[in-house]
Design an enzyme around this catalytic site. Structure first.
Site, PDB file in Angstrom:
ATOM      1  N   CYS A 255       0.807  -1.298   0.092  1.00 45.08           N
ATOM      2  CA  CYS A 255       0.028  -0.125   0.054  1.00 45.08           C
ATOM      3  C   CYS A 255       0.841   1.209   0.086  1.00 45.08           C
ATOM      4  O   CYS A 255       0.276   2.418   0.207  1.00 45.08           O
ATOM      5  CB  CYS A 255      -0.656  -0.013   1.092  1.00 45.08           C
ATOM      6  SG  CYS A 255      -1.938  -1.587   1.240  1.00 45.08           S
ATOM      7  N   ASP A 256       2.301   1.044   0.034  1.00 49.17           N
ATOM      8  CA  ASP A 256       3.123   2.281   0.026  1.00 49.17           C
ATOM      9  C   ASP A 256       3.082   2.913  -1.477  1.00 49.17           C
ATOM     10  O   ASP A 256       3.331   2.206  -2.371  1.00 49.17           O
ATOM     11  CB  ASP A 256       4.389   1.838   0.600  1.00 49.17           C
ATOM     12  CG  ASP A 256       5.354   2.805   0.736  1.00 49.17           C
ATOM     13  OD1 ASP A 256       5.659   3.008   2.186  1.00 49.17           O
ATOM     14  OD2 ASP A 256       5.569   3.596   0.121  1.00 49.17           O
TER      15      ASP A 256
END
Ligand SMILES: *Cc1c(COP(=O)(O)O)cnc(C)c1O
Length: 388
Positions: A324-325
């Site tokens: 999710c980065d």
């Protein structure tokens, strides 16, 4: 033993993997190891950090690699477990005291590297005055053609290195000199410059230097980085060694990248497409962290099970990894068939170096499936044709 397939397409057909799969090429790993051992006029040490996977190490060993460049007690233990009779060298200029002690006492390691007097003192204290050791002084080399400069962090400048050699010698150790031209060194000249510097340090110190270690840095072949052929670099090194004219000295090298890079590819799957953005199941926190500087791009090969790609049209895609980065994105776009879609696969070639070794478990994604494959990743006349 990993499962074996003839081709990576067979892997896709059979497993339809929604997880990343490393495809190891035993033959290529063996052949590359054999070429290195045949060509280099001395001992070839595999730099374990580059890819410590036991299967990869096994094929290198089968190809003739008998020495291992290690930098931590864990790496030394790893080599000892897998190859009980093989020799490890502790080639890190900054070691923990416990690391030195266990290397010496438990594993009987006799080669160590220093680039300061303080480290020499640590080694003396932690090895109970054993002078039956080989101490290599790491020399900093000027940057010349490598994409990673390792001399910013380690290495003594020439005059300081000569002084250290004198101390090593005066204490009764066998003296050695080593350097690392930097990883992915794309000119043979990098080695020439370093070895010519070695000559000056040896002469200035007046010490009989028993070991010279020309380090790693030998290049892999990438999309945007075609290093010279290994033969060319080896010829340059051999020429320099003749010129040094030190018949009593043994030579060593510590390749990592060039031994393993072409021997592994990675199959990833497209999990979603948004226009020219592709979301795949591996990324910079996994196998693809070496891409982050933008200096190194892997060749790719798209694969599809049902139907064919439109051969006419391609598009430059931005590739996102699974976490999710928002940093989990490849800095350079990748050219792929314009009709690539969810469920297709993308194979990244020449990914054996610094891939699984650097992969994290961030966000619960960790690439860990390995198979072996018979065919090489296509690389013809210095080009990466993409054939699906
Ligand atoms: C990383 C490293 C190597 C291997 O370098 P490559 O560029 O992968 O060949 C060799 N020696 C030392 C001391 C290293 O730190």
């Amino acid at each position: 033993m990993p499962r074996h397939f003839d081709t990576t397409f067979d892997v896709v057909k059979e497993l339809k993997p929604s997880y990343p799969v490393y495809c190891l090429r035993p033959n290529i790993l063996r052949e590359t190891a054999q070429r290195f051992v045949d060509m280099f006029p001395g001992d070839v040490l595999y730099a374990v950090k580059c890819n410590p996977h036991p299967e990869v190490m096994r094929y290198l060993h089968e190809g003739g690699v008998r020495h291992f460049d290690t930098a931590s007690p864990d790496e030394i233990a790893l080599v000892r477990r897998q190859f009980p009779g093989m020799k490890s060298y502790f080639m890190h200029p900054v070691k923990s005291r416990d690391g030195i002690r266990s290397a010496h006492r438990v594993f009987g390691i006799d080669h160590y590297v220093i680039d300061t007097e303080d480290e020499l003192k640590k080694i003396r204290e932690e090895t109970d005055g054993d002078t039956n050791l080989k101490i290599h002084v790491r020399l900093a080399t000027p940057p010349a053609g490598a994409i990673y400069n390792l001399s910013a962090k380690f290495g003594a400048r020439p005059m300081a290195a000569a002084e250290l050699l004198k101390q090593v010698d005066a204490l009764g150790y066998e003296a050695g000199l080593c350097f690392h031209v930097g990883s992915q060194c794309t000119t043979a000249n990098g080695y020439r410059i370093a070895i010519e510097l070695i000559r000056q340090v040896v002469d200035f110190s007046g010490v009989k230097v028993k070991h010279i270690d020309v380090g790693g840095g030998f290049p892999g072949q990438y999309m945007n980085q075609r290093g010279p052929a290994l033969e060319e670099i080896m010829d340059e090194i051999k020429d320099c060694i003749r010129w040094l004219d030190m018949p009593e000295t043994t030579f060593m090298c510590e390749p990592g990248r060039a031994l393993v890079s072409s021997g592994v590819s990675l199959i990833t799957q497209v999990q979603l497409r948004k226009e020219d953005q592709l979301f795949i199941n591996d990324g910079v926190y996994g196998s693809l962290s070496e891409t982050v500087t933008g200096q190194l791009r892997y060749p790719v090969r798209p694969m599809r099970l049902k139907g064919e790609f439109d051969p006419e049209e391609t598009l430059d895609f931005t590739i996102y990894g699974p976490t999710c980065d928002n940093m989990d994105v490849l800095p350079a776009t990748v050219n792929l068939p314009a009709d690539i879609r969810e469920g297709d696969w993308i194979e990244f070639g020449h990914i054996g170096a610094y891939s699984n070794a650097l992969a994290t478990n961030f966000n619960g994604f960790h690439p860990e499936v390995q198979v072996t494959v018979g065919e090489a990743f296509p690389f013809v006349d210095g080009e990466f044709p993409y054939v699906a």
